[in-house]
Design an enzyme around this catalytic site. Structure first.
Site, PDB file in Angstrom:
ATOM      1  N   CYS A  62      -2.465 -11.951  -2.846  1.00 42.92           N
ATOM      2  CA  CYS A  62      -2.842 -10.587  -1.988  1.00 42.92           C
ATOM      3  C   CYS A  62      -2.140 -10.929  -0.634  1.00 42.92           C
ATOM      4  O   CYS A  62      -2.412 -11.887   0.295  1.00 42.92           O
ATOM      5  CB  CYS A  62      -4.191 -10.754  -1.700  1.00 42.92           C
ATOM      6  SG  CYS A  62      -4.914  -9.216  -0.664  1.00 42.92           S
ATOM      7  N   GLU A  96      -0.437  -4.990  -4.713  1.00 41.78           N
ATOM      8  CA  GLU A  96       0.305  -5.759  -5.327  1.00 41.78           C
ATOM      9  C   GLU A  96       1.750  -5.143  -6.091  1.00 41.78           C
ATOM     10  O   GLU A  96       1.668  -4.075  -6.472  1.00 41.78           O
ATOM     11  CB  GLU A  96      -0.548  -6.311  -6.743  1.00 41.78           C
ATOM     12  CG  GLU A  96      -0.026  -7.871  -7.151  1.00 41.78           C
ATOM     13  CD  GLU A  96       0.358  -8.712  -5.948  1.00 41.78           C
ATOM     14  OE1 GLU A  96       1.448  -8.917  -5.452  1.00 41.78           O
ATOM     15  OE2 GLU A  96      -0.446  -9.456  -5.379  1.00 41.78           O
TER      16      GLU A  96
END
Length: 335
Positions: A2, A127
């Protein structure tokens, strides 16, 4: 992993969105600590600051450990034992912490065993999927939303806005050896990606789904470390959609960062009535959020929302907001 998030709610709405029940069953909103430091953003990266929840007892030893506070902390954990006067000289990346090594690495083990558990808040996280062409396609990943998420604010005491993504984190407090202000920093715990998002990336944040999981993670006085770490698991309860490469630059901080796109379509396209509902919510429902003037708002044409499971309804709801009702659901990626 992340490496980028969005948290666009203003400070007051963030409190409302984090309402909870304390040990006595009373409905409460967490109080801010140093509220003036918080800055909403559609594009937060490591070394920037972001909002986290933690137990009030970390700040006041006589407080009920079930009580929560909000604090703006810097992303990228600086261990309390770090000796340099300049935290930027930390020679390893601590923005993410792997769940399988968090009780082994000295950067995290001490803080975790002392109960320094926090919940990192976000609208969702970004992402990037590696493309065969060599490029990368960004996705925005978040909790499924209900139709109430379009409401602006609360209905009575209940928050009816966007459901925030709640990620498990570890924090620490570092004091410069030569003296000075204490620096609070955090890391986001990561796990193996769940099946539905593994085609995007093989890692994902450890997401705490529901207030009971949040309560157990935060209440370090009642829930010991060995019990709390059992909460650190992949979750299937997420949805996602592709977004423009506009988000690639950390300097870009507008609603266009989270706006859904249709893969294969040109990114420089015109706005239509079908997408103005979502844009309107992004633009207007969050007091204090980063905004542009009406004429400067991003313009795009089509939306593509992916729901990872037929039982989830978030994709259908988003499609309805965007005037896409009746279109077939997006196909899953084939391995």
């Amino acid at each position: 992993m992340c490496g980028r998030t969005a948290c666009s709610l203003g400070a007051d709405n963030l409190r409302r969105a984090c309402a909870y029940r304390d040990r006595r069953g009373r409905r409460r909103q967490p109080e801010w600590v140093r509220e003036g430091r918080y800055q909403p953003s559609y594009n937060k990266g490591p070394q920037s600051s972001g909002p986290v929840l933690l137990s009030r007892r970390h700040l006041h030893q006589d407080a009920d450990s079930s009580e929560r506070v909000l604090m703006d902390m810097r992303w990228g954990l600086v261990p309390s034992w770090f000796k340099s006067d300049d935290p930027s000289k930390l020679q390893f990346n601590t923005s993410n912490c792997r769940s399988d090594t968090m009780l082994k690495k000295s950067s995290y083990k001490g803080a975790l065993l002392k109960g320094k558990r926090c919940v990192v808040l976000a609208d969702g996280f970004y992402e990037w999927q590696q493309q065969q062409s060599g490029g990368k396609q960004p996705y925005f990943i978040y909790f499924p939303q209900t139709k109430d998420a379009m409401d602006e604010g609360t209905e009575g005491d209940e928050w009816k806005g966007w459901r925030l993504l709640t990620m498990a984190g570890i924090f620490d407090c570092w004091e410069p050896p030569s003296g000075g202000e204490m620096l609070y920093t955090y890391t986001i715990i990561t796990v193996d990606a769940s099946k539905d998002v593994s085609f995007i990336h093989h890692r994902m944040p450890a997401i705490l789904d529901g207030d009971e999981a949040i309560r157990k993670w935060l209440d370090f006085a009642e829930v010991p470390t060995q019990e709390a770490v059992k909460l650190i698991q992949p979750t299937e309860n997420i949805v996602f959609h592709p977004v423009s490469t506009f988000v690639n630059s950390i300097r870009n901080n507008t609603p266009e960062c989270v706006a859904p796109i249709e893969l294969g379509a040109k990114e420089e396209v015109k706005a239509t009535p079908s997408n103005k509902a979502l844009l309107g919510w992004l633009k207007n429902s969050q007091e204090g959020s980063p905004q542009k003037k009406e004429n400067d708002l991003p313009k795009w044409k089509s939306q593509f929302i992916h729901s990872p499971s037929p039982k989830k309804t978030s994709a259908d709801i988003l499609q309805q907001w965007l005037g896409k009702q009746g279109e077939p659901a997006a196909k899953k990626h084939k391995a």
